[in-house]
Design an enzyme around this catalytic site. Structure first.
Site, short mmCIF file in Angstrom:
data_model
loop_
_atom_site.label_atom_id
_atom_site.label_comp_id
_atom_site.label_asym_id
_atom_site.label_seq_id
_atom_site.Cartn_x
_atom_site.Cartn_y
_atom_site.Cartn_z
N LYS A 68 2.12 -3.18 6.68
CA LYS A 68 2.44 -3.40 5.27
C LYS A 68 3.94 -3.24 5.01
O LYS A 68 4.55 -4.01 4.25
CB LYS A 68 1.64 -2.45 4.38
CG LYS A 68 0.17 -2.81 4.25
CD LYS A 68 0.00 -4.15 3.56
CE LYS A 68 -1.44 -4.51 3.32
NZ LYS A 68 -1.60 -5.81 2.64
N SER A 117 0.83 -1.21 0.00
CA SER A 117 0.00 0.00 0.00
C SER A 117 0.86 1.25 0.00
O SER A 117 1.97 1.27 0.56
CB SER A 117 -0.88 0.00 1.26
OG SER A 117 -1.51 1.24 1.44
N TYR A 119 -1.63 0.09 10.42
CA TYR A 119 -1.90 -0.57 9.14
C TYR A 119 -0.73 -0.38 8.19
O TYR A 119 -0.19 -1.35 7.64
CB TYR A 119 -3.18 -0.03 8.51
CG TYR A 119 -3.31 -0.42 7.06
CD1 TYR A 119 -3.53 -1.74 6.70
CD2 TYR A 119 -3.15 0.53 6.05
CE1 TYR A 119 -3.62 -2.11 5.36
CE2 TYR A 119 -3.24 0.17 4.72
CZ TYR A 119 -3.47 -1.15 4.37
OH TYR A 119 -3.53 -1.52 3.06
#
Length: 344
Positions: A148, A119, A144
């Site tokens: 990643k 991402s 988050y």
């Protein structure tokens, strides 16, 4: 060849599964189907399991052996930023722990090819108002994005150890739809959020109209989900030839679109009036995030071919039809986008 797609019942994963099946590849999906929808993948074999669970490694090993898996595309992960802030330990356990179990199973069965769903969240609050290249500093601002980035690091380390051939794709903002059954059902991104509010006869909200951009609203890079799916297949095919790919690639269009321009695209696609409500800025929103996509164009020959109008049109048609807001006659000929280079 057989491809294992983890998280294949999700919005992006199901578009990739659809393209793999369309070209005649064998596919098997591993997914807990908590946020996905099994109906998206039809008759494709589905093994329901949480990759972060204690027995996941054994489950994946059996799937790989039973189905003769040669390569993997890994989507399965939690991806709600707010939830990651509230439950950081759980997010690491889910996203990094699940990846560890997958890599252990791949190593145990001799499967070496992996495309990882990463991402643009790994870049965090970039202060670069130009295009963001893969070499830009990675400073994620939430668990988050950190999960990643940790996944990218782990995959790169496994590759350096000679146990893996892999690449990670850093998506920017994904929108659009290839088929009605594959529509994004979670209104977590701008385009489906605008459409969802429109279908409820609510005004879309704009958080900040005083940014240093041409119309005062934030600018982002939006990529059509069908283009994104094609990027995955292209990366997978390059790995199959034995090529050593770059560890990471940006996937976007290289073009910025403002929040108001997205709303205008949905207005045009729906034929309905949209008067947004302007609210205060949200903390942490940078004025502009746009991908530098020269690396993936140069090394893989990939380039997005669908524009924001295509994204808004295909998303509106899919979500409106699913909601029963538009008749099937009005949408005839528009529910399938993945069969052509450009969505209507």
């Amino acid at each position: 060849m057989t491809t294992l797609v983890t998280g294949g019942t999700g919005y992006i994963g199901a578009h990739v599964v659809s393209q793999l099946i369309a070209r005649g590849d064998d596919v098997v999906v591993v997914d807990d189907v908590i946020t996905g929808d099994a109906a998206r993948i039809g008759e494709v074999p589905l093994v329901r399991t949480d990759l972060a669970s204690a027995d996941a490694r054994g489950v994946v090993e059996r799937v790989i052996r039973d189905h003769g898996v040669d390569r993997v595309i890994h989507f399965a992960a939690r991806k709600q930023v707010g939830e990651s802030v509230e439950r950081p330990v759980w997010y690491v356990q889910q996203n990094v722990g699940g990846l560890v179990h997958l890599l252990e199973a791949m190593e145990a069965t001799g499967v070496e090819q992996l495309v990882f769903s990463s991402s643009a969240a790994v870049y965090g609050l970039s202060d670069d108002t130009g295009l963001i290249s893969e070499d830009a500093p990675t400073r994620p601002i939430n668990p988050y994005g950190e999960s990643k980035l940790a996944g990218e690091w782990l995959i790169a380390a496994q590759a350096r150890a000679g146990r893996l051939r892999a690449t990670s794709l850093r998506y920017f903002n994904v929108a659009g739809c290839g088929e009605v059954r594959l529509a994004d059902k979670l209104a977590l991104n701008l385009v489906p959020m605008v459409i969802e509010r429109l279908l409820r006869d609510d005004a879309p909200r704009v958080f900040g109209a005083d940014y240093p951009t041409p119309d005062g609203t934030c600018i982002r890079d939006y990529v059509h989900v069908v283009d994104l799916a094609e990027a995955h297949l292209l990366a997978l095919d390059h790995l199959a030839t034995g090529e050593s790919l770059s560890p990471v690639y940006n996937v976007g269009t290289g073009l910025g679109t403002s929040v108001l321009e997205i709303i205008d695209a949905v207005r045009t696609a729906s034929g309905r009036d949209l008067t947004p409500v302007i609210e205060h800025r949200r903390p942490g929103d940078p004025p502009q995030l746009v991908a530098d996509v020269r690396r993936i164009r140069r090394e893989l020959g990939w380039e997005a071919t669908r524009n924001v109008a295509d994204m808004a049109s295909s998303a509106w048609q899919a979500m409106a039809q699913r909601a029963g807001a538009v008749s099937r006659a009005q949408l005839q000929g528009h529910s399938e986008c993945s069969s052509s280079r450009r969505c209507p």
